[in-house]
Design a protein around this motif. Sequence first.
Motif, PDB file in Angstrom:
ATOM      1  N   TRP A   1       0.787  -1.139   0.095  1.00  0.00           N
ATOM      2  CA  TRP A   1      -0.163   0.034  -0.064  1.00  0.00           C
ATOM      3  C   TRP A   1       0.774   1.285  -0.040  1.00  0.00           C
ATOM      4  O   TRP A   1       0.822   2.227  -0.632  1.00  0.00           O
ATOM      5  CB  TRP A   1      -1.358   0.056   1.243  1.00  0.00           C
ATOM      6  CG  TRP A   1      -1.727   1.083   2.129  1.00  0.00           C
ATOM      7  CD1 TRP A   1      -1.959   2.412   0.623  1.00  0.00           C
ATOM      8  CD2 TRP A   1      -1.874   1.941   2.607  1.00  0.00           C
ATOM      9  NE1 TRP A   1      -2.457   3.245   1.208  1.00  0.00           N
ATOM     10  CE2 TRP A   1      -3.107   2.468   2.337  1.00  0.00           C
ATOM     11  CE3 TRP A   1      -1.155   1.357   4.357  1.00  0.00           C
ATOM     12  CZ2 TRP A   1      -2.506   3.817   3.371  1.00  0.00           C
ATOM     13  CZ3 TRP A   1      -1.706   1.995   5.048  1.00  0.00           C
ATOM     14  CH2 TRP A   1      -2.527   3.273   4.832  1.00  0.00           C
ATOM     15  N   GLN A   2       1.880   1.656   0.275  1.00  0.00           N
ATOM     16  CA  GLN A   2       2.897   2.339   0.773  1.00  0.00           C
ATOM     17  C   GLN A   2       3.965   2.409   0.134  1.00  0.00           C
ATOM     18  O   GLN A   2       4.610   3.141   0.358  1.00  0.00           O
ATOM     19  CB  GLN A   2       3.153   2.302   2.297  1.00  0.00           C
ATOM     20  CG  GLN A   2       2.067   2.564   2.945  1.00  0.00           C
ATOM     21  CD  GLN A   2       2.566   3.163   4.889  1.00  0.00           C
ATOM     22  OE1 GLN A   2       3.478   3.188   5.093  1.00  0.00           O
ATOM     23  NE2 GLN A   2       1.837   3.798   5.036  1.00  0.00           N
TER      24      GLN A   2
ATOM     25  N   ASP B   1       6.431   2.790  -3.489  1.00  0.00           N
ATOM     26  CA  ASP B   1       6.896   3.309  -4.318  1.00  0.00           C
ATOM     27  C   ASP B   1       6.868   2.809  -5.686  1.00  0.00           C
ATOM     28  O   ASP B   1       7.826   2.001  -6.237  1.00  0.00           O
ATOM     29  CB  ASP B   1       7.500   4.287  -4.627  1.00  0.00           C
ATOM     30  CG  ASP B   1       7.619   5.194  -5.531  1.00  0.00           C
ATOM     31  OD1 ASP B   1       7.554   4.654  -7.145  1.00  0.00           O
ATOM     32  OD2 ASP B   1       8.389   6.046  -5.403  1.00  0.00           O
ATOM     33  N   LEU B   2       5.597   2.361  -6.363  1.00  0.00           N
ATOM     34  CA  LEU B   2       5.581   0.833  -7.416  1.00  0.00           C
ATOM     35  C   LEU B   2       6.528   1.819  -8.755  1.00  0.00           C
ATOM     36  O   LEU B   2       7.354   0.960  -8.977  1.00  0.00           O
ATOM     37  CB  LEU B   2       3.932   0.928  -7.410  1.00  0.00           C
ATOM     38  CG  LEU B   2       2.778   0.389  -6.344  1.00  0.00           C
ATOM     39  CD1 LEU B   2       1.521   0.089  -7.311  1.00  0.00           C
ATOM     40  CD2 LEU B   2       3.375  -0.560  -5.891  1.00  0.00           C
TER      41      LEU B   2
ATOM     42  N   GLU C   1      12.590  -1.619   0.551  1.00  0.00           N
ATOM     43  CA  GLU C   1      11.497  -1.867  -0.319  1.00  0.00           C
ATOM     44  C   GLU C   1      11.637  -3.047  -1.575  1.00  0.00           C
ATOM     45  O   GLU C   1      10.847  -3.545  -1.896  1.00  0.00           O
ATOM     46  CB  GLU C   1      11.645  -0.462  -0.748  1.00  0.00           C
ATOM     47  CG  GLU C   1      11.011   0.614  -0.068  1.00  0.00           C
ATOM     48  CD  GLU C   1      11.192   2.161  -0.357  1.00  0.00           C
ATOM     49  OE1 GLU C   1      11.387   1.944  -1.725  1.00  0.00           O
ATOM     50  OE2 GLU C   1      10.177   2.701   0.933  1.00  0.00           O
TER      51      GLU C   1
ATOM     52  N   GLY D   1      -2.937  -4.705  -1.441  1.00  0.00           N
ATOM     53  CA  GLY D   1      -2.075  -3.624  -1.047  1.00  0.00           C
ATOM     54  C   GLY D   1      -2.817  -3.047  -2.333  1.00  0.00           C
ATOM     55  O   GLY D   1      -1.886  -1.557  -2.425  1.00  0.00           O
TER      56      GLY D   1
ATOM     57  N   ASN E   1      -2.588   1.015  -2.878  1.00  0.00           N
ATOM     58  CA  ASN E   1      -2.103   2.045  -3.876  1.00  0.00           C
ATOM     59  C   ASN E   1      -2.066   2.794  -5.092  1.00  0.00           C
ATOM     60  O   ASN E   1      -2.229   3.610  -5.326  1.00  0.00           O
ATOM     61  CB  ASN E   1      -0.788   1.199  -3.846  1.00  0.00           C
ATOM     62  CG  ASN E   1       0.159   1.606  -4.037  1.00  0.00           C
ATOM     63  OD1 ASN E   1       0.786   2.237  -4.706  1.00  0.00           O
ATOM     64  ND2 ASN E   1       1.690   1.480  -3.572  1.00  0.00           N
TER      65      ASN E   1
END
Length: 311
Positions: free
Chosen positions: A53-54, A56-57, A125, A181, A185
């Motif tokens: 969810w948080q 940075d894709l 990440e 998620g 996001n």
Amino acid sequence: MQALIDVILPVFLVIGAGYVAVWRGWFADAAVDGLMRFTQNFALPCLLFRAIWQLDLEQNFNFALLGSYYTGALSAFVLGFLGARYIFKRDVEDSIAIGFCALFANSLMLGLAITERAYGSAALEPNYAIVAVHAPFCYGIGITAMEVARAHGRGESMRRLPITVGRAMFRNALILGIALGFTFNLGGIDVPGPAAEAVDMMVRTALPCALFGLGGILYRYRPEGDLRVIAFVCVVSLILHPAITYMMGRGTGLTTSEMRSAVLTASMAPGVNSYLFANMYGRAKRVAASTVLISTALSIFTIWGWLHLLP
């Protein structure tokens, strides 16, 4: 030696505590099942939901990172299958289950814990990007290969194969956590403060409970089966998988953080899901169980070696 003491040993001491607790009868088998059900169905899905969810894709989902790791993973599956089929003369379905053992690294319980101990929570990440694809990729390959082999053996049509694969994967709570998620996001959906705090409370229990429960689960696995096959899978999963990932990472120009996450995740021992897959199809169960136990013990030393090699 410092990495062994400061990074690896605390993680494996928690696993060892779970192992000893069940061995000595201080923690019942039924309690282990309950603990693992809690972590697999609730705490770890919350952890994955919160992380993705948080995440940075755009920054973390890149071809170089995922391509490096999953080229190694797919190569491990192929090598595991071919070795089992043509070196050890196992039948096709056994060979697929053995290949799945080589494919399915313990990216979640061990991979996150070791990377966090080694490089801090800020380094996770790229791990979450790998983990987000891990279960769908591995189960997609394993289930597809097994269902194709079974359909071919029975002379059946494979038209229902996508439904079979999709149904098996989306019964998995980890995949549902990942999917939620991504939904939150990409949709820019916020979670109210009290709900986010509740999720955080679940997340804080996830890895310690999962590692302790993993120790209890490992106590059930006796070193049985063909030791040559087990040794072969250990070499593929602990040495060849991370080596291929490392070479791919060098070739594709991974950043230092991405290289650490990709190679360390690839160097993890096969996860308990390897046994669950073998048990689901009733194939190579003793090999899978023994491989999880033995490779987890050996990985204490192989992970140490990969930590020394990484920048």
